[in-house]
Write a protein that holds these residues in place. Sequence first.
Motif, PDB file in Angstrom:
ATOM      1  N   LEU A 147      53.024  26.794  90.932  1.00  0.00           N
ATOM      2  CA  LEU A 147      52.460  25.695  90.158  1.00  0.00           C
ATOM      3  C   LEU A 147      51.566  26.264  89.055  1.00  0.00           C
ATOM      4  O   LEU A 147      50.681  27.075  89.327  1.00  0.00           O
ATOM      5  CB  LEU A 147      51.635  24.799  91.093  1.00  0.00           C
ATOM      6  N   LEU A 148      51.824  25.857  87.830  1.00  0.00           N
ATOM      7  CA  LEU A 148      50.960  26.282  86.723  1.00  0.00           C
ATOM      8  C   LEU A 148      49.778  25.321  86.658  1.00  0.00           C
ATOM      9  O   LEU A 148      49.935  24.123  86.915  1.00  0.00           O
ATOM     10  CB  LEU A 148      51.744  26.282  85.417  1.00  0.00           C
ATOM     11  N   LEU A 149      48.640  25.866  86.313  1.00  0.00           N
ATOM     12  CA  LEU A 149      47.407  25.078  86.453  1.00  0.00           C
ATOM     13  C   LEU A 149      46.662  24.900  85.148  1.00  0.00           C
ATOM     14  O   LEU A 149      46.712  25.750  84.262  1.00  0.00           O
ATOM     15  CB  LEU A 149      46.473  25.791  87.447  1.00  0.00           C
ATOM     16  N   ASP A 150      46.004  23.766  85.058  1.00  0.00           N
ATOM     17  CA  ASP A 150      44.887  23.588  84.141  1.00  0.00           C
ATOM     18  C   ASP A 150      43.880  22.742  84.935  1.00  0.00           C
ATOM     19  O   ASP A 150      44.196  22.310  86.052  1.00  0.00           O
ATOM     20  CB  ASP A 150      45.337  22.984  82.796  1.00  0.00           C
ATOM     21  N   PRO A 151      42.691  22.518  84.431  1.00  0.00           N
ATOM     22  CA  PRO A 151      41.696  21.841  85.269  1.00  0.00           C
ATOM     23  C   PRO A 151      42.170  20.489  85.811  1.00  0.00           C
ATOM     24  O   PRO A 151      41.911  20.156  86.970  1.00  0.00           O
ATOM     25  CB  PRO A 151      40.510  21.686  84.324  1.00  0.00           C
ATOM     26  N   ILE A 179      45.257  19.477  86.451  1.00  0.00           N
ATOM     27  CA  ILE A 179      46.280  19.653  87.492  1.00  0.00           C
ATOM     28  C   ILE A 179      45.612  20.124  88.785  1.00  0.00           C
ATOM     29  O   ILE A 179      45.962  19.656  89.879  1.00  0.00           O
ATOM     30  CB  ILE A 179      47.364  20.656  87.033  1.00  0.00           C
ATOM     31  N   GLU A 180      44.654  21.002  88.639  1.00  0.00           N
ATOM     32  CA  GLU A 180      43.994  21.502  89.844  1.00  0.00           C
ATOM     33  C   GLU A 180      43.271  20.369  90.579  1.00  0.00           C
ATOM     34  O   GLU A 180      43.341  20.243  91.798  1.00  0.00           O
ATOM     35  CB  GLU A 180      43.011  22.611  89.493  1.00  0.00           C
ATOM     36  N   THR A 193      47.058  30.146  99.948  1.00  0.00           N
ATOM     37  CA  THR A 193      46.194  29.769  98.807  1.00  0.00           C
ATOM     38  C   THR A 193      46.961  29.510  97.504  1.00  0.00           C
ATOM     39  O   THR A 193      46.355  29.145  96.503  1.00  0.00           O
ATOM     40  CB  THR A 193      45.100  30.830  98.485  1.00  0.00           C
ATOM     41  N   ARG A 194      48.273  29.737  97.514  1.00  0.00           N
ATOM     42  CA  ARG A 194      49.030  29.484  96.283  1.00  0.00           C
ATOM     43  C   ARG A 194      49.792  28.177  96.414  1.00  0.00           C
ATOM     44  O   ARG A 194      50.279  27.846  97.496  1.00  0.00           O
ATOM     45  CB  ARG A 194      50.012  30.632  96.003  1.00  0.00           C
TER      46      ARG A 194
END
Lengths: 371, 151
Positions: free
Chosen positions: A22-26, A28-29, A58-59
């Motif tokens: 999963l690619l993240l930005d704030p 999405i997190e 954790t991923r």
Amino acid sequence: MRRLLDSELELFVESDFIYLPLLLDPSIEKETQSLFQSGSPGKNTAQPESKTIIKHNTRHFVKTIKVHSLLDSYKAINAHHYNRLRDDCLRKYRLTQGADGIFVDETLKKILFLILPHFVRNNKNLRRRKLAEEEVLDFIAERIDIPQKYHEDALAFLDLEPLHEILRGLEDRKPVLKPPGEGLQPASKLRAWFHEAIQAKVLADERYRVKKALQVRQQLSREKPEHIAIFLYIADMGSIEIDGFGFSRMKFPKEYLIYKRTGEYVLRDYYGRSYLFPDCRVAVSTYTPSRPFVVEKYKHPFLRGYQANQEICMKAIEVANEPTASNIIRILEEGITALLYGYDARRRNGYHSLDKTFVYIPTIAFEEYRI
Amino acid sequence: MDLLNDIKQKRARQRQKQPIKRDAFNQVSWIVRHHGLDENFLKILDRAANDLFEDDYKPARVRMKARMRSPLFSLATHEEYSYTMSIISKVDNPYLKHANSPEEILLCRHLYQLNPAVPEERLMRFHFETLVLHERSKVNADELDGKVLDP
């Protein structure tokens, strides 16, 4: 998708789905955290057995595409790559269209066993009696240096066991390939499985071809491997030439361009001067065997211009427009005869005259051929 | 009638295009990916807070900011995200969204300490090194003035 499979990423496979990191930005997190806090990480109502997001050490991984959907639709998704994999697979089992089709190509047989012996018969090895097919093939094997690769291919071609095995598997309706292993795995592992699965699918789709290939090869099982190698060589290269006689495959399937070289020859003009003409190939196509033509860029009194693929100007040949062996032989011979012996220095027949005249506007000159 | 106008104005405002503002996450995430930053950079960043600027910078030419095309939206992998968030939490000031390189990230905190009110146009135009030198020269000048005035 191909780029993902070719990458060095670690993918997760679960319930027949590929999960990508999963690619993240704030935002999405935040959303992911709230999903996991609520205890239902993106449950899909349509497919309750698979989650949209899964957590592994954790991923986070997000659900992307169903493995078998990808497999079924890959032909439409990436036709170019699918065709490459398909060709690789068919080549592995020598199931390419050309390899098997060439053994049932009647036109090729006609050329090899009827037309070729006519034009190379003056050779001391070939007497005037009609040769058996085996003798012709032996003669070709002697005269053409077939690379070792084709001899090896011929031996593999005659080994029927792999095809028997494929066919048995298909008839027993065994699963084509076991599903990919579940859990975290490198993309390279999934790619290797995917390529195998595509190959298995190709073989299942080509069951008819496998059956037909098996029939053909069973008939050929008594043939010499050298003879099989000749056919495989022709299927691959598309052409051979012996003693100035040759043929090459055209774009149309099972159609050939048959030619005979004239060699150098001399014509005389009105004043008795000689002109040495270079070698050229007089050819006829099995697709429309009506008139002979010269393959090379060439000039001659019987050719309209100075270019390639020009029909030879000659009297109409009374042959049926069918590519029978006798018709093709006759057309080729008429064409060669016209070039070598058809020009009459006194009448200056044809499109052009060898010597300069003041009656016609000269368009093609032959001075450089004069000896 | 007023209500109608009010609604119309509100809708017109909603339809207006909103310019995308610079975002510290997008900027830092892009720098992390572009320059392949990792834990080592975080260590340097820690050290930079304590002792990197003890030595005076020598006066140099005015450095303009290098033109970069950072993406408007950035998505990061797990590692990149954790590095990005660490940098943001360590630096934690509004100048960070104007940083264009790792060097500028290192200078960002110091610049903010020197002057927390540098105009945005300057931040966008000049390299942070130039701005730091400028601010430090101002501070030095003030100190000198103080010394002269004291006796």
